[in-house]
Design a protein around this motif. Sequence first.
Motif, PDB file in Angstrom:
ATOM      1  N   SER A  33       1.556 -15.128   2.153  1.00 12.87           N
ATOM      2  CA  SER A  33       0.736 -14.722   1.005  1.00 12.87           C
ATOM      3  C   SER A  33       1.628 -14.370  -0.175  1.00 12.87           C
ATOM      4  CB  SER A  33      -0.111 -13.496   1.361  1.00 12.87           C
ATOM      5  OG  SER A  33      -0.848 -13.080   0.238  1.00 12.87           O
ATOM      6  N   PRO A  34       1.329 -14.951  -1.351  1.00 11.68           N
ATOM      7  CA  PRO A  34       2.004 -14.495  -2.575  1.00 11.68           C
ATOM      8  C   PRO A  34       1.303 -13.232  -3.046  1.00 11.68           C
ATOM      9  CG  PRO A  34       0.531 -16.325  -3.063  1.00 11.68           C
ATOM     10  CD  PRO A  34       0.374 -16.037  -1.612  1.00 11.68           C
ATOM     11  N   LEU A  35       1.851 -12.133  -2.641  1.00 13.53           N
ATOM     12  CA  LEU A  35       1.155 -10.854  -2.768  1.00 13.53           C
ATOM     13  C   LEU A  35       1.341 -10.229  -4.142  1.00 13.53           C
ATOM     14  CD1 LEU A  35      -0.261  -8.913  -0.649  1.00 13.53           C
ATOM     15  CD2 LEU A  35       1.909  -7.701  -0.644  1.00 13.53           C
ATOM     16  N   LYS A  36       0.285  -9.635  -4.607  1.00 10.43           N
ATOM     17  CA  LYS A  36       0.313  -8.937  -5.890  1.00 10.43           C
ATOM     18  C   LYS A  36      -0.454  -7.638  -5.683  1.00 10.43           C
ATOM     19  CE  LYS A  36      -2.162 -10.882  -9.097  1.00 10.43           C
ATOM     20  NZ  LYS A  36      -2.601 -11.951 -10.001  1.00 10.43           N
ATOM     21  N   THR A  37       0.234  -6.521  -5.874  1.00  7.07           N
ATOM     22  CA  THR A  37      -0.452  -5.246  -5.610  1.00  7.07           C
ATOM     23  C   THR A  37       0.062  -4.158  -6.534  1.00  7.07           C
ATOM     24  OG1 THR A  37      -0.985  -3.603  -3.922  1.00  7.07           O
ATOM     25  CG2 THR A  37       1.197  -4.579  -3.780  1.00  7.07           C
ATOM     26  N   PRO A  38      -0.841  -3.313  -7.016  1.00  6.66           N
ATOM     27  CA  PRO A  38      -0.356  -2.171  -7.799  1.00  6.66           C
ATOM     28  C   PRO A  38       0.245  -1.114  -6.878  1.00  6.66           C
ATOM     29  CG  PRO A  38      -2.733  -2.066  -7.586  1.00  6.66           C
ATOM     30  CD  PRO A  38      -2.306  -3.333  -6.916  1.00  6.66           C
ATOM     31  N   VAL A  39       1.286  -0.478  -7.361  1.00 15.35           N
ATOM     32  CA  VAL A  39       1.859   0.658  -6.647  1.00 15.35           C
ATOM     33  C   VAL A  39       1.802   1.838  -7.595  1.00 15.35           C
ATOM     34  CG1 VAL A  39       3.952   1.647  -5.672  1.00 15.35           C
ATOM     35  CG2 VAL A  39       3.366  -0.725  -5.192  1.00 15.35           C
ATOM     36  N   CYS A  40       1.096   2.858  -7.193  1.00 13.10           N
ATOM     37  CA  CYS A  40       0.869   3.986  -8.098  1.00 13.10           C
ATOM     38  C   CYS A  40       1.329   5.282  -7.471  1.00 13.10           C
ATOM     39  CB  CYS A  40      -0.624   4.134  -8.396  1.00 13.10           C
ATOM     40  SG  CYS A  40      -1.375   2.659  -9.085  1.00 13.10           S
ATOM     41  N   ASN A  41       1.923   6.123  -8.286  1.00 13.93           N
ATOM     42  CA  ASN A  41       2.058   7.514  -7.868  1.00 13.93           C
ATOM     43  C   ASN A  41       1.132   8.321  -8.757  1.00 13.93           C
ATOM     44  OD1 ASN A  41       3.381   7.941 -10.304  1.00 13.93           O
ATOM     45  ND2 ASN A  41       5.416   7.729  -9.382  1.00 13.93           N
ATOM     46  N   ASP A  42       1.323   9.608  -8.862  1.00 11.82           N
ATOM     47  CA  ASP A  42       0.361  10.430  -9.583  1.00 11.82           C
ATOM     48  C   ASP A  42       0.329  10.134 -11.069  1.00 11.82           C
ATOM     49  OD1 ASP A  42      -0.525  11.615  -7.375  1.00 11.82           O
ATOM     50  OD2 ASP A  42       0.708  13.422  -7.553  1.00 11.82           O
ATOM     51  N   THR A  43       1.372   9.568 -11.579  1.00 15.63           N
ATOM     52  CA  THR A  43       1.448   9.492 -13.036  1.00 15.63           C
ATOM     53  C   THR A  43       1.531   8.073 -13.604  1.00 15.63           C
ATOM     54  OG1 THR A  43       3.814   9.819 -12.787  1.00 15.63           O
ATOM     55  CG2 THR A  43       2.497  11.763 -13.326  1.00 15.63           C
ATOM     56  N   LEU A  44       1.993   7.116 -12.876  1.00 11.29           N
ATOM     57  CA  LEU A  44       2.058   5.773 -13.435  1.00 11.29           C
ATOM     58  C   LEU A  44       1.965   4.720 -12.340  1.00 11.29           C
ATOM     59  CD1 LEU A  44       5.664   4.783 -14.528  1.00 11.29           C
ATOM     60  CD2 LEU A  44       5.178   6.667 -12.998  1.00 11.29           C
ATOM     61  N   CYS A  45       1.645   3.488 -12.798  1.00  8.74           N
ATOM     62  CA  CYS A  45       1.498   2.382 -11.861  1.00  8.74           C
ATOM     63  C   CYS A  45       2.401   1.230 -12.289  1.00  8.74           C
ATOM     64  CB  CYS A  45       0.063   1.865 -11.856  1.00  8.74           C
ATOM     65  SG  CYS A  45      -1.083   2.949 -11.021  1.00  8.74           S
ATOM     66  N   GLN A  46       2.763   0.434 -11.338  1.00  6.15           N
ATOM     67  CA  GLN A  46       3.401  -0.838 -11.642  1.00  6.15           C
ATOM     68  C   GLN A  46       2.831  -1.869 -10.683  1.00  6.15           C
ATOM     69  OE1 GLN A  46       7.498  -1.251 -10.514  1.00  6.15           O
ATOM     70  NE2 GLN A  46       7.358   0.426  -9.035  1.00  6.15           N
ATOM     71  N   VAL A  47       2.943  -3.127 -11.074  1.00  4.06           N
ATOM     72  CA  VAL A  47       2.476  -4.162 -10.162  1.00  4.06           C
ATOM     73  C   VAL A  47       3.681  -4.768  -9.458  1.00  4.06           C
ATOM     74  CG1 VAL A  47       1.344  -6.397  -9.975  1.00  4.06           C
ATOM     75  CG2 VAL A  47       0.435  -4.659 -11.501  1.00  4.06           C
ATOM     76  N   VAL A  48       3.541  -4.915  -8.163  1.00  3.17           N
ATOM     77  CA  VAL A  48       4.623  -5.460  -7.344  1.00  3.17           C
ATOM     78  C   VAL A  48       4.248  -6.873  -6.923  1.00  3.17           C
ATOM     79  CG1 VAL A  48       5.705  -5.231  -5.079  1.00  3.17           C
ATOM     80  CG2 VAL A  48       5.397  -3.219  -6.516  1.00  3.17           C
ATOM     81  N   PHE A  49       5.199  -7.788  -7.049  1.00  4.14           N
ATOM     82  CA  PHE A  49       4.995  -9.181  -6.629  1.00  4.14           C
ATOM     83  C   PHE A  49       5.939  -9.470  -5.467  1.00  4.14           C
ATOM     84  CE2 PHE A  49       3.923  -8.883 -11.059  1.00  4.14           C
ATOM     85  CZ  PHE A  49       2.753  -9.613 -11.175  1.00  4.14           C
ATOM     86  N   LEU A  50       5.406 -10.067  -4.450  1.00  2.00           N
ATOM     87  CA  LEU A  50       6.203 -10.252  -3.240  1.00  2.00           C
ATOM     88  C   LEU A  50       5.567 -11.361  -2.407  1.00  2.00           C
ATOM     89  CD1 LEU A  50       8.475  -8.309  -1.926  1.00  2.00           C
ATOM     90  CD2 LEU A  50       6.616  -7.504  -0.499  1.00  2.00           C
TER      91      LEU A  50
END
Lengths: 598, 279
Positions: free
Chosen positions: B58-75
């Motif tokens: 799977s060409p995975l795309k997922t947000p990774v968030c902590n309490d204050t900000l998010c980023q999108v991870v591609f893997l």
Amino acid sequence: MKILFILLFAPGLLFSNDDKETSLLIEAESFNDKGGWLVDPQFVEQMGSPYLIAHGIGNPVLDAHTTFNISQNGEYHLWVRTKNWAPGDWEAPGRFQIKINDHTFPQILGTQKDWNWQYAGHVNLKQGKHKISLTDLTGFDGRCDAIYLSTVEQAPPSDIDELVEWRKKILQIPDVPQLSKPFDLVITGGGIAGCAAAIAAAEQGLHVALIHDRPVLGGNASGEIRVHTLGIYGHFERILKMLDTEHYPNGSPKAHQEDIKRMDNVKRYKNIHLYLNWRAYDAYAENDIIKHIDAKHSSSGERIRFEAPMFVDCTGDGWIGYWAGAEYMYGRESVDTYNEAWEKHGETWSPDKADNFVMGSSVLWRSHELDSVSSFPEVPWAFDVAQDYAAANGEWQWEFSRNDLHQIDDAEQIRDHMLMAIYGSFYNEKQKKKNDRLALQWVSYLIGKRESRRLVGDHIYTFNDARNEVKFPDSVVVEEREVDVHYQQNLLDSDKPDFLSEALFYRTGRYYVPYRSLYSKNINNLFMAGRCFSCSHIGLGGPRVMRTTGQMGAAVGYAASICKKYNTNPREVYLKHLDELMKLVLSSDQDDNLDLGL
Amino acid sequence: MRGFIWVAVLIVLGSSKAFINDQDPGCTKILEFPAKDSVFLNPVYFCSDSLGKNYYYSPLKTPVCNDTLCQVVFLNIFWDLAGNYSKFEISPQIPLTKNDHKPFTEEDYDKLDQTLKNGNSILGDKTEDELLDTERSRYSEKIDGVTGATAKEIQSEIVEGALYSTYTLWHMANGNIKYKLREYTRSNYSYSLQQQLLESNNPKTIIFGLKNMEEEFYFAHFDQIISLMKQQNLLVNFYIGKNISKDVLDYGENKKELLKIWNLLDPNTQSVLSKYLKQ
């Protein structure tokens, strides 16, 4: 041949003579001065007797001494019942010598495989009093069960069954203990469950015998094994706070303070009759009702018959039930037996086919930094097990289970396997340059078991009772800890040593253990509390920790009081007096705001 | 707070380069699964490589968030036929980054791979709320403030400075997708798939293959069972030992073949097989 037996001054020391033979058996555990040697009664059912062990974690322990009388001058041959616990192409780890008066026998003992009589030599002894000593040479768990002197060069029997009979004969052990004692309730096993049962029953006015084979109470929580207590108090906060421990790291010496607290609290109850260092060895049932259990003092060999209308098995290994003929289970059930699958973990959780791979036993240990450089001896006998693994202490993961080893029948081998793992791993750690001041501080010689026999009750508690959070009309125990089942690490990774485990946690909400899991299905006056309660292998995973088993103990203590009140049995309490039992259990709640879901 | 996070996700998405999908041409899309806490639907492919070996990808795309900000991870994530995570790949243009936006080092990628391979990781038992030790805290340059420190018991499982990425990716790689892939393998089961399962290095994958085998296989391919046992994988051998029948061992020269490798077997396996060897 007519043999005259004469009891000498010290118990465990018997003498026989006739015109042809004079002989003497000295039980090592009955030595007057044990020096640094310790009494180890853990494996009596397998090897026949408590024995002395020189557990000096690498430093030879102080000599043990006792005296004996010789009635007839002569040349005496001397045998020592001992065992090389790590046989192989190296010097035995637990070597020791025997000394009589000023004569040290040159023969090094503890060097023969398996428990057997090792010939030490012969000596001329004159009529009168003599002193005999055990001199430890290594500090690595040399062991001595008994010493036999005879004017005839004929060793005692090797076969364990023959030896038992021979011992009975030579020690003139009567079939029935000479002393009988009646109680309202006899509890065997002074772990947290047994102590809680004793307190709950005593508070309800019962005269209770609490029989425990160690000098301190607490079982796995004691300062001798040092596992901290986990779980919640349920309905029994007041009772369990008298018995539990802080959440210090496993192996912490703080366990000794908790031992003192626990002992003081139990001793406050005048109607708890405490039998420390007494080990039960038989239970007799007639028409599925236990009439009495017999116990023996671990050092003196004295025997007492305990009689009562009700008994509680808190031995962990389910010994009372086993002797009385109670149904029991052992091993991992197949996944379909109770539908306990968890696909995530498959075979490591619950197998397609049943096996004997139970959760293992642990031996905890720790080291510390000294002010100056210290040395640690070579331990070539340890590396078959430890291999190149290095560690400075051992927590709960130091655990051993193997399908071919029974946690009861092979318990000494399991303990010794862990000792090899510990000494070898510590040796490897010690070779690191930074560790020149590191020294072993404490290694338990008692194994802390997680799982062994489970006695079958009217309800068998399973994983489904936990994951479905089933509430029962007789929910006397409540818990919210994860279901926590272990497997050996090397099953999934062959490079890992065989003495380390991993835990699998299944999270659930509050779950409840019914009273019907706390009495035997077929022995009508037997309760059980602790790891031998009625459950499946996976069902044990949650409630096996000691605050939870303490809840079980307190619940059966109360149930026993109802048995006495109505002159009835545990099952009838469920059938006819459940409201009264639950009222008693709920009245124990100290926190009115605690919603336990009942 | 959630609204703020989603705005952050969309901003990051908008600014990122198009993800390069290097999937094998021999791939068929079989399902989609959602990224954790997001609207992204990730396609999952059943693939064959040039040697005819099958795997899931799977060409995975997922947000990774902590309490204050998010980023999108591609893997790109790969699973074997038993749905067990096998490896990941990243696009060189879009490296994984830590809390402070520094890219992962080689060691960080190795650590991530090691954690994702541990299907029994304690991360699987933790909720997001339990990742931080609330009694301790540490300073984070990126968010200019103090954040919670990683709970001690999970420290050994995470890539330092990438707590939420490790946690999120572990659950993506080892979550329910595993069971969906297993179901797909079961419903398309063939001799070829079975052989591939048995040739795996992962004991759990081999056991998945063994559990799907009929007894006839033990009769017809006893040589392969012996080869498997020679690999001395304890869980696999113990499983075979418990599930092999007396009839299979009594057949032909099978018992002799087993005796030839007897000394390679561990005590657990020997203990369940020894009853068949007594005459």
